[in-house]
Design a protein around this motif. Structure first.
Motif, PDB file in Angstrom:
ATOM      1  N   THR A  85      93.191  56.891  53.714  1.00  0.00           N
ATOM      2  CA  THR A  85      92.208  57.936  54.028  1.00  0.00           C
ATOM      3  C   THR A  85      92.837  59.318  53.905  1.00  0.00           C
ATOM      4  O   THR A  85      92.147  60.289  53.543  1.00  0.00           O
ATOM      5  CB  THR A  85      91.623  57.760  55.438  1.00  0.00           C
ATOM      6  N   PRO A 112      91.995  59.365  49.371  1.00  0.00           N
ATOM      7  CA  PRO A 112      90.574  59.242  49.764  1.00  0.00           C
ATOM      8  C   PRO A 112      89.671  58.867  48.596  1.00  0.00           C
ATOM      9  O   PRO A 112      88.570  58.345  48.810  1.00  0.00           O
ATOM     10  CB  PRO A 112      90.234  60.634  50.312  1.00  0.00           C
ATOM     11  N   ASP A 113      90.148  59.104  47.361  1.00  0.00           N
ATOM     12  CA  ASP A 113      89.350  58.740  46.193  1.00  0.00           C
ATOM     13  C   ASP A 113      89.208  57.230  46.027  1.00  0.00           C
ATOM     14  O   ASP A 113      88.369  56.767  45.251  1.00  0.00           O
ATOM     15  CB  ASP A 113      89.974  59.323  44.923  1.00  0.00           C
ATOM     16  N   HIS A 166      82.417  57.629  49.038  1.00  0.00           N
ATOM     17  CA  HIS A 166      82.089  58.796  49.848  1.00  0.00           C
ATOM     18  C   HIS A 166      80.585  58.889  50.064  1.00  0.00           C
ATOM     19  O   HIS A 166      79.787  58.399  49.265  1.00  0.00           O
ATOM     20  CB  HIS A 166      82.588  60.066  49.168  1.00  0.00           C
ATOM     21  N   THR A 199      77.412  61.617  52.036  1.00  0.00           N
ATOM     22  CA  THR A 199      77.055  63.002  52.365  1.00  0.00           C
ATOM     23  C   THR A 199      76.561  63.065  53.803  1.00  0.00           C
ATOM     24  O   THR A 199      76.336  62.032  54.460  1.00  0.00           O
ATOM     25  CB  THR A 199      75.947  63.497  51.428  1.00  0.00           C
ATOM     26  N   TYR A 236      77.624  54.579  57.233  1.00  0.00           N
ATOM     27  CA  TYR A 236      78.563  55.673  56.961  1.00  0.00           C
ATOM     28  C   TYR A 236      79.192  56.131  58.264  1.00  0.00           C
ATOM     29  O   TYR A 236      78.647  55.928  59.357  1.00  0.00           O
ATOM     30  CB  TYR A 236      77.860  56.842  56.268  1.00  0.00           C
ATOM     31  N   LEU A 294      85.962  63.718  56.303  1.00  0.00           N
ATOM     32  CA  LEU A 294      85.152  63.195  55.207  1.00  0.00           C
ATOM     33  C   LEU A 294      84.101  62.251  55.745  1.00  0.00           C
ATOM     34  O   LEU A 294      84.310  61.604  56.792  1.00  0.00           O
ATOM     35  CB  LEU A 294      86.027  62.423  54.202  1.00  0.00           C
ATOM     36  N   LEU A 312      82.644  58.774  54.864  1.00  0.00           N
ATOM     37  CA  LEU A 312      82.957  57.614  54.033  1.00  0.00           C
ATOM     38  C   LEU A 312      82.058  56.448  54.419  1.00  0.00           C
ATOM     39  O   LEU A 312      81.556  56.383  55.548  1.00  0.00           O
ATOM     40  CB  LEU A 312      84.427  57.207  54.197  1.00  0.00           C
TER      41      LEU A 312
END
Length: 493
Positions: free
Chosen positions: A140, A144-145, A149, A151, A162, A172, A174
């Protein structure tokens, strides 16, 4: 070590087992404290594989979720009426790293345990969780990619799928790990298999495990198939398993891969390199307690059946003794474990334990032993040690009506096993709640001209029969509900 065509696997709940050992020794224990006598007992039962569940490092974040989620705590308290906070260890599938948990003694303790297993001819299986990680996995911060992800809108719209992850480099949103049919697992983060870097990183994790054991059970293996991943997340991805298996085999050619698989995707995963896949379909049909679909299940080709992992319970399913009443349980076990494939047993199954232990718990309940069931399993394991059912040829047999108008023949399943001429076995099961009769057509061509003894290895009875009748008419069977026989056939003087 050579492996039989049809091996047996014993699943052990590592944390629960060590908790029991700690209570007995009155001190904290690690993998080093597992007595040699216990490993010898596993060998004596005839097992080829031991799967130690939940040995990997997990984090505080997952444990905190497990301790505070009300519906989970309710389940834990039903299992352990005297539940304590320390009993809730957190899920062994919310992994933060593929190193052995410090509480279990670390990687060095596992290596010593593996050596003790290998000296006894036992192979070690461990977990691999491809779909997700724990909440506080180092990736993380560093990668993180690798995750899916979301919103702020996603978090507001689907808070069960989420979460907001606090990071030193900025928070973030996630996604939680999940399958397409249920909300997310709140103690996990979903890996993004649409990212080739994620796939490469997970192959790297798998290769770490390859150096520490002889096989892996891959949790929810079908979730990372491109068609399933796209259905869940709407993200296209490249196939993961074929290249992962190829890389594993390049390091250890005989490394074993077992897939937890559902939704009729077993054949797909077998084609992508898995040695074995869960046979949940057989389990479900046995739960329905209706013989014809069970029998139809065994019409599949042996190239498929030989790669099925057959079970009556595991850590995800209810206990067999709580699911199948006496009689049904034994009949289902004979069908399950005397069919071809990997014979997959679960710790506590032989004693008739009835309370399922959540993977979040580090302690199990005290339960009485069912001596009758334990004796049955002792006899079944004795049979499964025989070479004829470990290396022999299996065949589904035809059952014919005992007389015109008697439809109870449809209640039977019958198998044969044969190895090197006269080493042979006949399995018959009346998988129904009524008395049933049939003739079992035998596949053996040398029965005529001799007397034959049929000795029931799962019971005490035996019968002497004329080979001419067996050859022409078959074996007449007239038995009560849920009756199972495992006959050894021997020629009489």
């Amino acid at each position: 070590m050579p492996t039989p065509r049809y091996p047996s696997l014993y699943q052990i709940n590592t944390r629960v087992w060590l908790t029991d050992l700690s209570r007995m020794l009155r001190r904290e224990t690690t993998l080093d404290d597992i007595p040699d006598a216990e490993l010898d007992r596993v060998v004596e039962m005839g097992f080829d594989w031991v799967w130690f569940l939940s040995v990997w490092q997990t984090g505080v974040a997952g444990q905190q979720i497990a301790r505070t989620k009300p519906d989970w705590r309710k389940e834990f308290q039903e299992t352990l009426p005297d539940l304590r906070e320390e009993d809730i260890a957190g899920s062994g599938f919310a992994i933060t790293g593929y190193t052995v948990h410090t509480n279990l003694g670390g990687d060095a303790a596992l290596a010593r345990l593996r050596e003790r297993l290998l000296t006894r001819g036992l192979r070690l299986m461990l977990d691999f969780v491809p779909n997700h990680t724990g909440l506080d996995h180092p990736w993380t911060e560093d990668h993180p990619d690798y995750f899916i992800h979301g919103t702020e809108h996603d978090l507001a719209r689907a808070p069960g799928n989420y979460t907001r992850v606090k990071r030193e480099r900025g928070d973030l949103v996630l996604a939680h790990g999940r399958d397409p049919y249920f909300p997310g697992w709140p103690d996990t983060l979903q890996l993004n298999y649409g990212n080739t870097a994620t796939q490469e990183a997970m192959i790297g994790e798998l290769l770490k495990i390859v150096g520490q054991c002889d096989g892996v059970r891959c949790d929810m293996a079908m979730l990372v198939l491109p068609e399933v991943f796209a259905r869940t997340w709407g993200i296209p991805s490249q196939p993961f398993w074929p290249k992962a298996v190829q890389r594993v085999r390049a390091h250890v050619p005989d490394f074993c891969l077992l897939a937890e698989a559902y939704w009729d995707l077993e054949w797909t995963l077998q084609q992508q390199g898995f040695d074995y896949t869960y046979d949940k379909r057989l389990y479900d049909r046995l739960c329905d307690r209706y013989a014809p679909p069970v029998r139809e299940h065994f019409h599949a080709g042996l190239n498929y059946q030989n790669k099925m992992a057959r079970f009556l319970e595991n850590h995800d399913e209810p206990r067999a003794a709580a699911t199948f009443p006496p009689g049904v349980h034994e009949a289902g076990a004979v069908i399950t474990f005397l069919s071809p494939g990997l014979r997959f047993f679960h710790q506590g199954q032989f004693q008739g334990r009835k309370k399922r232990i959540s993977p979040h718990l580090g302690r199990g309940p005290d339960e009485p032993i069912d001596p009758k069931l334990e004796q049955f399993y002792r006899r079944l394991l004795d049979i499964l040690r025989l070479k004829v059912v470990r290396q022999g040829q299996w065949q589904l047999l035809e059952c014919a009506p005992a007389w015109n108008g008697n439809g109870t023949w449809d209640c039977f399943l019958a198998f044969s096993w044969q190895l090197s001429g006269e080493e042979r076995m006949l399995v018959t099961v009346n998988y129904a709640p009524n008395q049933s009769q049939c003739y079992v057509r035998l596949p053996f061509t040398d029965l005529a001209g001799s007397r034959w003894r049929l000795q029931n290895r799962i019971g005490d009875e035996y019968y002497d029969r004329d080979g001419n009748d067996l050859q022409t008419s078959g074996l007449y069977v007239d038995v009560p509900p849920w009756h199972a026989s495992v006959f050894a056939l021997t020629r009489r003087p």
